[in-house]
Every structure is written in structure tokens, then in C-alpha cells.
Design a protein around this motif. Structure first.
Motif, mmCIF file in Angstrom:
data_model
loop_
_atom_site.group_PDB
_atom_site.id
_atom_site.type_symbol
_atom_site.label_atom_id
_atom_site.label_comp_id
_atom_site.label_asym_id
_atom_site.label_seq_id
_atom_site.Cartn_x
_atom_site.Cartn_y
_atom_site.Cartn_z
ATOM 1 N N ILE A 106 0.941 -1.296 0.067
ATOM 2 C CA ILE A 106 0.046 0.027 0.031
ATOM 3 C C ILE A 106 0.775 1.222 0.126
ATOM 4 C CG2 ILE A 106 -1.657 1.101 1.283
ATOM 5 C CD1 ILE A 106 -2.801 -1.177 -0.198
ATOM 6 N N GLY A 107 2.043 1.367 0.862
ATOM 7 C CA GLY A 107 3.030 2.300 0.947
ATOM 8 C C GLY A 107 3.317 2.703 -0.532
ATOM 9 N N ARG A 108 3.724 1.610 -1.082
ATOM 10 C CA ARG A 108 4.280 1.731 -2.703
ATOM 11 C C ARG A 108 3.404 2.392 -3.617
ATOM 12 N NH1 ARG A 108 6.712 0.348 -7.128
ATOM 13 N NH2 ARG A 108 8.155 -1.320 -7.310
ATOM 14 N N MET A 109 2.184 2.603 -3.357
ATOM 15 C CA MET A 109 1.228 3.307 -4.056
ATOM 16 C C MET A 109 1.210 4.775 -4.058
ATOM 17 S SD MET A 109 -0.601 0.789 -5.819
ATOM 18 C CE MET A 109 0.880 0.209 -5.945
ATOM 19 N N THR A 110 2.150 5.269 -2.818
ATOM 20 C CA THR A 110 1.948 6.734 -2.765
ATOM 21 C C THR A 110 3.181 7.239 -3.572
ATOM 22 O OG1 THR A 110 3.444 6.597 -0.690
ATOM 23 C CG2 THR A 110 1.172 6.549 -0.305
ATOM 24 N N ARG A 123 -7.672 7.033 -2.772
ATOM 25 C CA ARG A 123 -8.912 6.907 -1.614
ATOM 26 C C ARG A 123 -8.577 5.748 -0.615
ATOM 27 N NH1 ARG A 123 -14.949 7.660 -2.693
ATOM 28 N NH2 ARG A 123 -13.951 9.616 -3.488
ATOM 29 N N PRO A 124 -8.833 4.432 -1.284
ATOM 30 C CA PRO A 124 -8.275 3.293 -0.431
ATOM 31 C C PRO A 124 -6.974 3.505 0.170
ATOM 32 C CG PRO A 124 -8.372 2.604 -2.882
ATOM 33 C CD PRO A 124 -8.708 4.043 -2.826
ATOM 34 N N VAL A 125 -5.959 4.080 -0.495
ATOM 35 C CA VAL A 125 -4.587 4.114 0.226
ATOM 36 C C VAL A 125 -4.672 4.871 1.419
ATOM 37 C CG1 VAL A 125 -2.283 4.782 -0.016
ATOM 38 C CG2 VAL A 125 -3.437 3.720 -2.012
ATOM 39 N N ASP A 126 -5.670 6.155 1.105
ATOM 40 C CA ASP A 126 -5.634 7.172 2.322
ATOM 41 C C ASP A 126 -6.340 6.713 3.328
ATOM 42 O OD1 ASP A 126 -5.929 9.378 3.517
ATOM 43 O OD2 ASP A 126 -7.530 10.534 2.275
ATOM 44 N N GLU A 127 -7.247 5.947 3.137
ATOM 45 C CA GLU A 127 -8.318 5.361 4.153
ATOM 46 C C GLU A 127 -7.570 4.269 5.042
ATOM 47 O OE1 GLU A 127 -11.644 4.053 2.054
ATOM 48 O OE2 GLU A 127 -12.702 5.976 2.006
ATOM 49 N N MET A 128 -6.875 3.432 4.478
ATOM 50 C CA MET A 128 -5.984 2.459 4.812
ATOM 51 C C MET A 128 -4.938 3.225 6.064
ATOM 52 S SD MET A 128 -4.660 -0.183 5.956
ATOM 53 C CE MET A 128 -3.011 -0.450 6.541
ATOM 54 N N PHE A 129 -4.496 4.327 5.696
ATOM 55 C CA PHE A 129 -3.383 4.971 6.508
ATOM 56 C C PHE A 129 -4.069 5.679 7.814
ATOM 57 C CE2 PHE A 129 0.028 4.273 3.107
ATOM 58 C CZ PHE A 129 0.618 3.296 4.225
ATOM 59 N N ARG A 130 -5.296 6.249 7.192
ATOM 60 C CA ARG A 130 -5.994 7.008 8.158
ATOM 61 C C ARG A 130 -6.554 6.102 9.366
ATOM 62 N NH1 ARG A 130 -7.756 12.317 6.974
ATOM 63 N NH2 ARG A 130 -7.250 12.260 4.609
ATOM 64 N N TRP A 131 -7.184 5.098 8.722
ATOM 65 C CA TRP A 131 -7.671 4.037 9.841
ATOM 66 C C TRP A 131 -6.521 3.472 10.609
ATOM 67 C CZ3 TRP A 131 -5.906 -0.967 10.472
ATOM 68 C CH2 TRP A 131 -6.532 -1.841 11.544
#
Lengths: 207, 207
Positions: A106-110, A123-131
Motif C-alpha cells: 500500500i505504501g508503495r502506491m504513494t 482513496r483506498p490508500v488514504d483510508e487505510m493509513f487513516r484507519w
DNA sequence: GTCTATATCCAGATAGAC
DNA sequence: GTCTATCTGGATATAGAC
């Protein structure tokens, strides 16, 4: 397991195979580095099938990223909702088994422009790290309420540091082609965190 | 400043323009995402010139990565060799001005398969992070010798955590499209580190 | 749903003229 | 040193048959 076929222990259906291949390839090569052709070859699926089930590369990537984020969330939750003190649970998350040199899927996607630029893909990346950060914040705050951790600790800032150490640890390890920097960074943070724990409430720091 | 022309305040020579364009593009798009064509267009240079000065894409990337790593090293050294206590200097490094949402131009390279896989391309990245961690280790160890930091602190592990928080902070910030998680992670780590400082030797933590 | 054929454009590089 | 022409292959998608 969304596929009926899979529940019967047979070959996952076409759509499912495509998503999984994409997950793997995004992890290995990132978004720009992943071609539709590579995906369908790995999935052993024809080109027609792919464009039948998905509108195109980004649509497929969206499904894959969502799936991967969901998996990471479950893994993290297991560590963070485990037994022990707040320190123990954070330590369990930090020290859980990882294939460090592969990096975080997931981090790689950033680091991928096309992903970050596209609100839907980000969005799904953002939501994951937010959570993740809010979940670690909860654990730390709970530790404070229980008197395990110093009242002066800022749960949210500390949680961000915890999440950052993992993501940065991957970077340092990949640069060195060696997992040691990851482990060192985790150990460094845990030692600092242990100093915030009330004596007697924390599992001894191994170092 | 390797170019004579530049010292006379004229247009940098072709080779120099190519390196700089490549630095920018690698930062923005990574290695896979950067095409020779994009490089020469940005450099306003013809294709023939490019293949005259460089053997190809990876050769050009090598020059660009070396240059960028050297720049980062100088910037970090300025912070870490500045005035104040060990804590102050580490804080100066962590809190120096950054264009956080752009990410780290060197850290980004670790997410690129073609870079990490190629020993020659990975080397400058590896060396940069190795140097950084050992330099921070020195600063922390010196702080201990001076009695500014607790003797129980592990300088190397703490240094790895410091470097990791920066790299991971970039990841969290880009995921959120917001610099806040970067700042939070830095603040979280600094607060933990401040607790290791001998009272009176550390600049007050702002929070 | 899946297949093959086709199309357009770009990546990455080489060749040889100027 | 720089230019244009040319080449091979891959990226990404559409079309239409089966």
C-alpha cells in the motif's frame, strides 16, 4: 472469498484471478510498471476477458488496491487487538512478520504519480493509513487511561510516528538491500516508547 | 558547478541540462515513469545530443541520482552540524523545510524495481542513507558523551528511527495529500526523544 | 464471456548525415 | 556535437467474430 468456485476449492474465476494478479504486480512493479499484458499473462486469461470484466488498467488497479488495503487492515487489527498492554500491542504490530525487502504494497502506491493524482485510486490508500493511525491512537490512549503509559504522551502524534517508522523502515531496508535498518528503526522507536511506560506494565525490552 | 558556461552565468551546457532534467523527472515520475523523450524535451536538447553524452537511460539516471544524493547530503549536514545540543540538531534535521508532498527524491528510488535491482543505480541511494544514519548516530552519541542524552539510549537504533520517520512521513503525507501526518510523525518522535534529554539541555518542545 | 485481429502511440535505441 | 530518419517492440485499447 467472493467466488463460488473457490469455495468449492476449484480454480478461482476469471475476475478473481485478474484481481490477484494485479495485486501481485502492483506490489512488485508499481502502477506505471504494470502493464495490462503482464496482468493477463500472469492470470492466464485472454485479453478479451480482461476488458470484459474491467474497463481498463485503472479500473483493475482500483479493485486490486481495495483488496490489498482490506487485507492489510485485517492483519494490523489482529496485532493491535491482541493481548497485553498498549505497548505490547504496538510492539506486536511493529514486529509482526513482514517480507521487508518487498516493501509495503500500500505504501508503495504513494510513490506512484498516477495513483496519487487520481482521487479514486488514492482513496483506498488514504483510508487505510487513516484507519491505521487512528487505531494505533486508540490503543495508546487506552494505555494512558489504564495508567500504562505516561499522561504526557500525545497518542495521535505517537501513532503517526509508529506508522511512519514502518513505512520508512521499508525504504531504508530496500536502499540497503538488507532488513537490518528496518529492525533497527523499529527497535529505536520501541525503546523510546518503553521509556513512557509505567514500570511493571511493560514486557521487558529485549535489547 | 562543473560547467564553465554556468560560471559565466550563461545557459548551462547540454550535459548539465540533461542531468538536471533527469533529476526533476526522476523525482516527479520515478525511473520507470521517466522516458528519454521526456528528458530531452525538458532539457530542450535533441535526441542525438543525449545519446552522445550518455550511453542511455540508466547511465543518465546514474548521473542524476548521484547528483541528487550529493545535494541531500549537503543539506542534511548543514542541519546536523548546526549549533545547539544533539537534540536541537536532530530536531533541525527533522523540521527543516521540505516540500513534503513531493516526497523524497532519493527515498523514491527505493520503490523503483529497476533501480533497486541494479547495483550501480542502487549504490548512491544506499550510500546516502548509510551516511545519514551514521551521521545522526554520531550526533546522538556525542550528545550522550556530553551528558545531554540518557546513557541508555541506543544511538544507532535511534538514528534509524529518525531517518525512518522522515521517509515514512513522506509516505503518510502523500497518501493523505496533506502534510499533517508528516508533521505529526516528526513531532511524535521528537517528544519521545525529548524525554531522553537531561533537563536544562534541551530546547523546550513547542507542543 | 472469451477469442483473435487490428490500431495508435510511445519507449528506447541505432545509423549516418551534417 | 547535434540533427533527422529509422527500427523493434511494448502499452493500451477497440472491433467484431465465435
Amino acid at each position: 472469498m467472493s467466488s463460488t468456485q473457490e469455495q468449492q476449492d476449484r480454480r478461482p474465476d476469471t475476475r478473481e484471478r485478474l484481481v490477484r494478479s494485479t495485486q501481485e504486480l502492483l506490489w512488485e512493479r508499481g502502477y506505471v510498471g504494470t502493464s495490462p499484458k503482464a496482468i493477463l499473462e500472469r492470470a492466464e486469461v485472454g485479453q478479451g476477458s480482461m476488458y470484459h470484466h474491467f474497463a481498463g488498467k485503472s479500473d483493475l488497479a482500483l479493485a486490486a488496491i481495495r483488496r490489498t488495503a482490506e487485507g492489510m487492515r485485517e492483519t494490523a487489527e489482529q496485532c493491535l487487538s491482541g493481548p497485553g498492554t498498549a505497548y505490547d500491542r504496538v510492539a506486536a504490530y511493529l514486529q509482526r512478520e513482514r517480507r521487508v525487502l518487498r516493501g509495503c504494497p500500500i505504501g508503495r502506491m504513494t510513490q506512484d504519480r498516477d495513483v496519487v493524482k487520481d482521487p479514486e485510486l488514492r482513496r483506498p490508500v488514504d483510508e487505510m493509513f487513516r484507519w491505521l493511525q487512528s487505531r494505533i491512537t486508540e490503543v495508546l490512549a487506552e494505555g494512558q487511561r489504564r495508567g500504562e503509559l505516561a499522561a504526557g504522551l500525545d497518542p495521535a502524534a505517537t501513532a503517526a510516528a509508529v506508522a511512519a517508522v514502518v513505512q520508512g523502515g521499508y525504504v531504508l531496508a530496500r536502499a540497503a538491500d538488507d532488513t537490518a535498518p528496518f529492525d533497527a528503526a523499529v527497535q529505536g522507536l520501541l525503546t523510546l516508547l518503553a521509556a513512557q511506560a509505567t514500570p511493571g506494565t511493560t514486557t521487558a525490552n529485549d535489547r
